[in-house]
Structure formats: structure tokens, C-alpha cells
Design a protein around this motif. Structure first.
Motif, short mmCIF file in Angstrom:
data_model
loop_
_atom_site.label_atom_id
_atom_site.label_comp_id
_atom_site.label_asym_id
_atom_site.label_seq_id
_atom_site.Cartn_x
_atom_site.Cartn_y
_atom_site.Cartn_z
N UNK A 1 3.87 10.70 -4.93
CA UNK A 1 4.57 9.59 -4.27
C UNK A 1 4.41 8.30 -5.08
N UNK A 2 3.18 8.07 -5.56
CA UNK A 2 2.93 6.86 -6.37
C UNK A 2 3.72 6.91 -7.68
N UNK B 1 -3.62 3.85 -7.42
CA UNK B 1 -3.95 2.80 -8.40
C UNK B 1 -3.90 3.37 -9.83
N UNK B 2 -4.47 4.56 -10.01
CA UNK B 2 -4.50 5.17 -11.34
C UNK B 2 -3.09 5.43 -11.85
N UNK B 3 -2.22 5.94 -10.98
CA UNK B 3 -0.84 6.23 -11.37
C UNK B 3 -0.10 4.95 -11.75
N UNK B 4 -0.24 3.90 -10.94
CA UNK B 4 0.43 2.63 -11.23
C UNK B 4 -0.03 2.05 -12.56
N UNK C 1 0.81 -1.22 0.00
CA UNK C 1 0.00 0.00 0.00
C UNK C 1 0.85 1.27 0.00
N UNK C 2 0.43 2.23 -0.82
CA UNK C 2 1.13 3.50 -0.97
C UNK C 2 0.35 4.59 -0.24
N UNK C 3 1.04 5.35 0.59
CA UNK C 3 0.40 6.43 1.34
C UNK C 3 1.35 7.61 1.48
#
Length: 404
Positions: A176-177, A200-203, A160-162
Motif C-alpha cells: 500500500x505504501x 516509512x521505509x518504503x517512502x 498516516x498509511x495503514x
């Protein structure tokens, strides 16, 4: 030979400065070019904000169940840098550390490697020397310029990215992502935990640009009856991510995916300081929660298990946004929150200032020894959290709790 013993090496490492960063990959790329061992072993690269260490631990344990020789590179360490590089979960001797460090220095004598870069190079050399079947490598900070990003992975795993390290990686989830997304490779394979919509969109966008096949853990059937050794609902998610990652790795490495071995592996994984409950005269809950996402997980688990600390010992780095964390801290206990200093840590929030920011229920302690001395006899359950460096001070006092 530059280093004659581990003490000499440790002194050199300290002089490099734990927190010194230089965001470029030139030095690492020079080392990897000269080293020539890049294709010696497959690599699973673990990137993200929270859960990297736990996920790496589960992957290491699962691979060990398969009888593979596994090298693992994690960070930070608690008591000794030797914790960062392990073979089948065991640290290398001080003598071997010296030998490996000297090999790195001979390979890239003028590269000017930073603290983290030197340790990353040493991990690569250690894994080649020990002829590992697999390396599990945890990113230190971000993805784009992280030293671990110089090795082409067989699989990239996103936990998880935060929001964390905003001053380095950017002030929004998107930024950050985007930094972490650059750990993916052209035509590579990656898997991600469930992410907030922005991450999620960035990845997905970056994966499409690179032609990288990005799987979501949602697309995988979960492995039934996973019972992770580490405490907390979020650990079930980390364990399922490790299981999904392992399934993809098995496909690539032509190994048979065995759910029983996966269950055994996640049941044996261990990493200190993740909702770890120990007894040292009183009950201590040790947790490395140091950002909003991690504090949410900590609060949820304490509620679920009916644990309410009588007191909290808290420390953090001086760049931390304390507003959301402060609210959580005072919900977690009806007792005092001891704002604790961390000796010899230039980035630590000064304890008196920290207590002033936290407010009237906070007390100030110069270090962990003073904080523990300030506890009342009635404080039977104490939460120690906020910084892995605070936990390191606790483990220095009680090293027996560093092992399972």
C-alpha cells in the motif's frame, strides 16, 4: 453543449458508476495534455490512508488566513457531488458545475473518463476558471494510478498509511505504501506524518530513487498552542502535519511563515463526520472510521473523553475484514450494535449478513431510518460509524449538520 442543467449532469455521473475503476492514467493524461492549464496554479497533493480530508481542510483554512484564494478537491461527498470541489470553502452553483462539465467534455470528448476522473478534471477546470492562488487536492485511492496523480504537485503530503482497500492496493502495508509513494515526483518535495516502520521505509526508499526531498514531521519544530477545530488527539497530529506542510510551501512560494495565521487556520478548519458530536433529540457521535487505524483513534478518543455510547449504528463495505473492527465495536458499547444497510450501494455489506457476522448482540436494519427507529428511548448517546456512506444517509436526513 452536452449538459443543459445540473440534473442532467447528475444523471450522467450516476450512470458512470461511483465505484467503477480502471487503474490507468491514460484518460487523465489525455485530458491534461489537451487542457493546457497545468501550470495555472500551485498544487499541494495530500495522499495517505487516514486524515487526508482533515489535513486538506486545515491547509485550506491556513491558506485562507493568508488571504489566498484556495481551491480544494476532496472525496467522497455526503449528499451532493458539489461538496467535492470548493473555492474558499464554498461549493459552486449547479449552473457552474454544468459549464465546467461541458468544458471537460469539449477538451477530451472521447477520453471515456470514469466518475472520479471526470470530477478530478472538473476540479482542475474550476480552479483555473476561478483563478485560484493554490489548489489543495486530496487523492481518492492510492497514489500510483490515482487521477489526482496526473498533476505535478509543488508539495506532496503523506498522512498516516495503514491497511485499507487491500483488494486494490495490496494486502500489506509495504504494498500500500509503495502505491502511495508513487505520488512523489523526481526532484520534488514531500513531507510525511509519523508512519509505521514498514511505510516509512518504503517512502524513504522511493524518495531516494526519485531524488525527492522527503521531510518527516519529526524534523519540524511543532507550532505551539495549536488548537484544531476537529475533535481528537489524532487531529493534533493532522494539524501539525498541515503546519509543517505549510512551512515547506511558504519556503517554495516565497511566503512568510506566520505561526499566528497557522493557529487561526487550524482553529477554523472543518470537515463533517470526523468525531462530530451533534444533537438531534439525542446525542449522535458521527465518525467516518472504517479501518483498523481509524477505529483505534476513535476508541482512544472516546476513552479519553469518557464517552460510552448506549448503542452503535454500523455499516461497512462487503470487502471489509471485520475481525479487528468487531472486537472494537463491542468494547465501545455495552448496548446493541445495529448492522445497517445502505440503500442503492452495490458495495455495501448486506445488513442481514453483517448482523450474522457481528454476532448475538447485533441487530439488523435495512437502512438508516429503520436503524434510528430501533433505538430505545434510553439510548441517549449513539455512535454512527463504519462507512462514510452511512454518514451520508444520516446527513441526507439532517443536512444542517454538514456545515460547521
Amino acid at each position: 453543449m452536452k449538459f443543459k442543467n445540473f440534473v442532467e449532469f447528475s444523471s450522467y455521473l450516476d450512470d458512470l458508476g461511483l465505484f467503477h475503476m480502471d487503474l490507468s492514467l491514460d484518460r487523465m493524461e489525455e485530458f491534461v495534455r489537451n487542457w493546457g492549464g497545468k501550470e495555472s496554479f500551485p498544487v499541494i497533493h495530500v495522499v495517505g490512508t487516514n486524515g487526508k480530508g482533515s489535513t486538506s481542510s486545515y491547509l485550506t483554512s491556513i491558506a485562507s488566513e493568508y488571504g489566498l484564494k484556495v481551491g480544494t478537491f476532496t472525496s467522497p461527498h455526503f449528499v451532493t457531488p458539489r461538496e467535492r470541489i470548493t473555492i474558499n470553502g464554498s461549493m459552486l452553483s449547479g449552473g457552474e458545475w454544468c459549464s465546467i462539465a461541458n468544458q471537460v467534455m469539449e477538451t477530451a470528448p472521447d477520453a471515456g473518463l470514469t466518475y472520479f476522473e471526470l470530477l478530478t478534471c472538473m476540479a482542475l477546470v474550476a480552479f483555473k476558471n476561478n483563478r485560484v492562488d493554490l489548489a489543495v487536492m486530496e487523492a481518492g485511492l492510492g497514489g500510483r494510478f490515482d487521477a489526482t496523480n496526473t498533476v505535478d504537485p509543488d508539495l506532496t503530503v503523506f498522512t498516516p498509511i495503514g491497511l485499507d482497500h487491500e483488494k486494490v492496493l495490496g494486502s500489506t502495508i509495504d504494498l500500500i505504501a509503495a502505491d502511495k509513494a508513487d505520488a512523489m515526483r523526481e526532484n520534488g518535495i514531500a513531507i510525511t506524518a509519523v508512519q509505521v516502520a514498514e511505510a516509512e521505509a518504503v517512502l524513504k526508499r522511493r524518495a531516494a530513487e526519485l531524488g525527492c526531498k522527503l521531510y518527516s514531521i519529526d524534523e519540524f519544530g511543532t507550532v505551539a498552542d495549536l488548537k484544531p477545530s476537529l475533535v481528537g488527539e489524532h487531529q493534533k497530529q493532522n494539524a501539525q502535519l498541515a503546519a509543517g506542510a505549510w512551512k515547506l510551501f511558504c519556503e517554495k512560494a516565497d511566503l512568510k511563515f506566520d505561526e499566528d495565521k497557522v493557529r487561526e487556520g487550524v482553529g477554523k478548519g472543518f470537515i463533517a463526520g470526523r468525531l462530530q458530536i451533534v444533537n438531534a433529540g439525542r446525542t449522535f457521535i458521527l465518525d467516518g472510521a472504517h479501518n483498523t487505524h481509524a477505529f483505534d483513534a476513535l476508541e482512544a478518543e472516546l476513552k479519553r473523553s469518557g464517552l460510552k455510547p448506549d448503542a452503535i449504528v454500523f455499516a461497512c463495505m462487503r470487502d471489509k475484514n471485520l475481525d479487528p473492527v468487531k472486537e472494537t465495536l463491542f468494547r465501545l458499547t455495552d448496548g446493541p450494535v445495529i448492522a445497517c444497510g445502505i440503500k442503492d450501494n452495490e458495495r455495501a455489506y448486506p445488513f442481514a449478513d453483517l448482523a450474522a457476522v457481528l454476532g448475538e448482540r447485533a441487530k439488523a436494519a435495512e437502512d438508516i431510518d429503520e436503524a434510528l427507529a430501533m433505538l430505545n428511548s434510553g439510548d441517549r448517546t449513539v455512535l454512527i460509524c463504519g462507512s462514510l456512506y452511512l454518514l451520508a444517509a444520516f446527513y441526507t436526513r439532517y443536512p444542517e449538520f454538514l456545515e460547521k
